[in-house]
Write a protein that holds these residues in place. Structure first.
Motif, short mmCIF file in Angstrom:
data_model
loop_
_atom_site.label_atom_id
_atom_site.label_comp_id
_atom_site.label_asym_id
_atom_site.label_seq_id
_atom_site.Cartn_x
_atom_site.Cartn_y
_atom_site.Cartn_z
N ARG A 221 11.64 3.30 8.05
CA ARG A 221 10.68 3.65 9.09
C ARG A 221 9.51 4.31 8.38
N ALA A 222 8.30 3.99 8.80
CA ALA A 222 7.12 4.61 8.19
C ALA A 222 5.99 4.66 9.20
N TYR A 223 5.16 5.67 9.04
CA TYR A 223 3.92 5.78 9.79
C TYR A 223 2.80 5.91 8.77
N VAL A 224 1.67 5.30 9.09
CA VAL A 224 0.54 5.27 8.18
C VAL A 224 -0.75 5.58 8.92
N ILE A 225 -1.75 5.97 8.16
CA ILE A 225 -3.11 6.11 8.68
C ILE A 225 -3.99 5.23 7.81
N ASP A 226 -4.74 4.38 8.46
CA ASP A 226 -5.59 3.43 7.75
C ASP A 226 -6.81 4.10 7.16
N ALA A 227 -7.23 3.58 6.02
CA ALA A 227 -8.50 3.95 5.40
C ALA A 227 -9.38 2.69 5.47
N THR A 228 -10.45 2.68 4.76
CA THR A 228 -11.33 1.51 4.76
C THR A 228 -10.88 0.50 3.71
N GLY A 229 -11.35 -0.72 3.86
CA GLY A 229 -11.09 -1.75 2.86
C GLY A 229 -9.65 -2.21 2.77
N GLY A 230 -8.88 -2.10 3.86
CA GLY A 230 -7.51 -2.55 3.84
C GLY A 230 -6.54 -1.62 3.14
N ARG A 231 -7.01 -0.45 2.81
CA ARG A 231 -6.14 0.52 2.14
C ARG A 231 -5.60 1.52 3.15
N LEU A 232 -4.60 2.28 2.71
CA LEU A 232 -4.05 3.34 3.55
C LEU A 232 -4.54 4.68 3.05
N ALA A 233 -4.81 5.59 3.98
CA ALA A 233 -5.18 6.96 3.64
C ALA A 233 -3.92 7.80 3.45
N THR A 234 -2.91 7.53 4.28
CA THR A 234 -1.69 8.35 4.29
C THR A 234 -0.50 7.47 4.65
N CYS A 235 0.65 7.85 4.10
CA CYS A 235 1.91 7.23 4.53
C CYS A 235 2.98 8.31 4.60
N GLU B 95 0.83 -1.21 0.00
CA GLU B 95 0.00 0.00 0.00
C GLU B 95 0.86 1.26 0.00
N ILE B 96 1.97 1.25 0.73
CA ILE B 96 2.86 2.41 0.72
C ILE B 96 3.41 2.61 -0.69
N ILE B 97 3.81 1.52 -1.33
CA ILE B 97 4.33 1.62 -2.69
C ILE B 97 3.23 2.08 -3.65
N ARG B 98 2.02 1.63 -3.45
CA ARG B 98 0.90 2.08 -4.31
C ARG B 98 0.71 3.59 -4.18
N LEU B 99 0.67 4.09 -2.94
CA LEU B 99 0.50 5.53 -2.74
C LEU B 99 1.64 6.31 -3.39
N ARG B 100 2.87 5.85 -3.22
CA ARG B 100 4.03 6.51 -3.83
C ARG B 100 3.89 6.51 -5.35
N SER B 101 3.53 5.38 -5.91
CA SER B 101 3.42 5.25 -7.35
C SER B 101 2.33 6.15 -7.92
N GLU B 102 1.16 6.11 -7.31
CA GLU B 102 0.01 6.85 -7.84
C GLU B 102 0.07 8.35 -7.56
N LEU B 103 0.66 8.75 -6.42
CA LEU B 103 0.53 10.14 -5.99
C LEU B 103 1.82 10.95 -6.00
N ILE B 104 2.97 10.29 -6.10
CA ILE B 104 4.23 11.03 -6.03
C ILE B 104 5.02 10.96 -7.33
N LEU B 105 5.16 9.77 -7.87
CA LEU B 105 5.99 9.61 -9.06
C LEU B 105 5.35 10.26 -10.28
N SER B 106 6.17 10.79 -11.15
CA SER B 106 5.64 11.45 -12.36
C SER B 106 5.06 10.42 -13.32
N GLU B 107 5.51 9.19 -13.23
CA GLU B 107 4.99 8.11 -14.06
C GLU B 107 4.74 6.90 -13.16
N PRO B 108 3.49 6.46 -13.01
CA PRO B 108 3.21 5.33 -12.11
C PRO B 108 4.00 4.08 -12.50
#
Length: 159
Positions: free
Chosen positions: A51-65, A14-27
């Motif tokens: 080291r990482a901290y996360v906030i959970d969302a619904t459905g097993g996903r993360l809201a924030t990392c 999920e952390i990698i998904r958030l990074r890929s979708e929201l940070i990288l210029s190309e997923p």
């Protein structure tokens, strides 16, 4: 607001998904997502350098990392334990923004890193995220330079 929690190895995908979708210029494609997820899961294990901290969302996903990597340095007066941290990714799902999640996760991460003995922090900020980092005490450093080098087919390097 939901309280940030330390990330576990099973949060890596999920952390990698958030990074890929929201940070990288190309997923990332599925191959790179799997490679990065496996590597991050190993690095989040006890004794690892992530080291990482996360906030959970619904459905097993993360809201924030908020993800950082420890970097050993030679000790100096400003970093007596010889540890620096590179903040590698701070990302929040668009539907969860403007709730203080990124600030909470990053603050929890930095508090944890401080307990590890980290006193030097680095990150690359987008124009939109710079105000958050500045509010937490980060400053611009005109001396910071960056280069990426790839070997070329003739045995030399290209940049």
């Amino acid at each position: 607001m939901t309280t940030p929690r330390p990330a576990r190895p099973d949060d890596a995908g999920e952390i990698i998904r958030l990074r890929s979708e929201l940070i990288l210029s190309e997923p990332l494609d599925e191959t790179w997502l799997a490679l990065c997820g496996d590597q991050l899961a190993a690095r989040l294990q006890p004794g690892g350098d992530a080291r990482a901290y996360v906030i959970d969302a619904t459905g097993g996903r993360l809201a924030t990392c908020a993800l950082a990597f420890l970097q050993p340095l030679l000790p100096a007066p400003k970093y007596p334990k010889g540890l620096a941290a590179r903040i590698h990714a701070v990302a929040t799902e668009p539907a969860c923004r403007r709730r203080g999640y990124a600030r909470a996760a990053l603050t929890a991460l930095m508090d944890h890193l401080e307990q590890d003995g980290v006193t030097l922090y680095e990150l690359h900020a987008s124009e939109g995220s710079a105000p958050l980092y500045e509010a937490l005490g980060f400053t611009h450093d005109p001396a910071l330079m960056r280069m990426t080098r790839f070997p070329n087919s003739a045995g030399g390097r290209t940049t």
